[in-house]
Structure formats: C-alpha cells, structure tokens
Design an enzyme around this catalytic site. Structure first.
Site, short mmCIF file in Angstrom:
data_model
loop_
_atom_site.label_atom_id
_atom_site.label_comp_id
_atom_site.label_asym_id
_atom_site.label_seq_id
_atom_site.Cartn_x
_atom_site.Cartn_y
_atom_site.Cartn_z
N VAL A 103 48.60 45.06 39.76
CA VAL A 103 47.67 45.68 40.11
C VAL A 103 46.31 44.51 40.59
O VAL A 103 46.17 43.14 40.94
CB VAL A 103 46.40 45.74 38.05
CG1 VAL A 103 44.97 45.61 38.42
CG2 VAL A 103 47.59 46.02 37.84
N HIS A 104 45.79 45.10 41.69
CA HIS A 104 44.30 44.22 42.05
C HIS A 104 43.18 44.50 41.92
O HIS A 104 42.23 45.38 42.57
CB HIS A 104 44.57 44.21 43.86
CG HIS A 104 44.39 42.74 44.40
ND1 HIS A 104 43.35 42.57 44.88
CD2 HIS A 104 44.95 41.60 45.20
CE1 HIS A 104 42.70 41.71 45.61
NE2 HIS A 104 44.02 40.29 45.88
N LEU A 105 42.39 43.23 41.43
CA LEU A 105 41.25 43.59 40.74
C LEU A 105 39.55 42.91 42.03
O LEU A 105 39.72 42.79 42.43
CB LEU A 105 40.65 42.25 39.70
CG LEU A 105 41.70 43.08 38.57
CD1 LEU A 105 41.37 42.53 36.91
CD2 LEU A 105 41.35 44.73 37.55
N GLY A 106 39.78 44.33 42.79
CA GLY A 106 38.72 44.25 43.29
C GLY A 106 39.35 43.83 45.73
O GLY A 106 40.48 43.35 45.12
N PRO A 115 43.61 48.29 43.42
CA PRO A 115 44.46 49.03 44.32
C PRO A 115 45.41 48.65 42.93
O PRO A 115 45.36 47.23 43.15
CB PRO A 115 44.53 47.98 45.35
CG PRO A 115 42.95 47.40 45.72
CD PRO A 115 42.59 47.44 44.69
#
Length: 156
Positions: free
Chosen positions: A73-76, A121
């Site tokens: 999980v990629h935050l931004g 994403p």
C-alpha cells in the site's frame, strides 16, 4: 493456486492501476493491482489483507499473508520526500494485523498542499502477470469504494 481477496485500504474513487499517473505503478513495475483516490481529509489507511507487516515506512507498508502474498500500500505519489510528514504509524513492523485494521493515519490535505498526488496504489509485490489480478466492480467502473471493500482478487 491460492486466491487472495485484497480490500481497499481507504475509501474514495477506485482507479485502474494503468490510470495512476506514475509509470512505476501504471506499468506494473512493482506489481499489479489497483488504486484508490482518497477523499481530501485525514483518513486511517487499513490493512488490505490479514498477515504480518513485512515493511512499514511512513508513506507505505507491505503486508505478507500466510500464503506468502505480499501486498504493498503506497500512500500518495512521491511522498517519500515528505520525510514522514502527514503520516502517523498506528502499527509496527513485524506486527500481525487483520484486514481492516488501521495501519497508518494519512493526512491527505497535507500531501495535497505539498503539491503531490494523494492516490493510493495497492499492488501484489512482484506480480508479473496482470491476468493474475482480477479487479472488483468499483475498479472496473471507476466508482466510489469504501475502506474494507473488495478492491481486487489476486491469484498465485
């Protein structure tokens, strides 16, 4: 062959991975999956699967399931440059989490005010076959999705 349901870590508009404005994600260089464009408010990003937190950075985390499926999980986008500003860890690397458990508080407005895209994403690490990821209805239709709802299913 195992099937892993991967849930949305945040609410927002579901987005096909190919529509993420970053070639590392849109071209599947990290793996395949989908994304969520979050509301412009502070949200808790939750575990999309149950498992162990393999890696926890301020702006991203990887959870390894018991079937050895790693989900990133990629935050931004490009948020590593914020040095942790806008992110508060609610869990620790090595913790065992259940799907839906909060992992990081994500200050979306601070990321937007820094001029960065807050899209989230979610990909199966090292998945090289796009056909092994089946997106859910919200992704296929580009509609709203709630945190914890099915984002996509991964087959390994």
């Amino acid at each position: 062959m195992s099937t892993t349901p991967v849930h949305a870590p945040v609410s927002g508009c579901a987005v096909a991975l190919g529509d993420v404005p970053d070639p590392v994600f849109s071209q599947g260089m990290v793996g395949y999956g989908a994304a969520v464009d979050p509301p412009r408010e502070v949200v808790d990003a939750v575990a999309p699967v149950s498992g162990r937190i393999l890696k926890l950075m301020p702006h991203a985390y990887i959870i390894m399931t018991s079937e050895n499926v790693g989900v990133l999980v990629h935050l931004g986008l490009d948020t590593v440059g914020l040095g942790g500003v806008g992110f508060t860890a609610l869990a620790a690397e090595g913790d065992t989490v259940t799907a839906g458990q909060p992992v990081i508080t994500y200050d979306v407005p601070s990321v937007v005010s820094a001029g960065l895209n807050p899209i989230v994403p979610v990909v199966v690490m090292d998945e090289r076959e796009p056909g092994n990821v089946t997106v859910g209805d919200a992704v296929a239709n580009g509609t709203e999705i709630t945190s914890g709802s099915l984002l996509f299913t991964a087959t390994k």
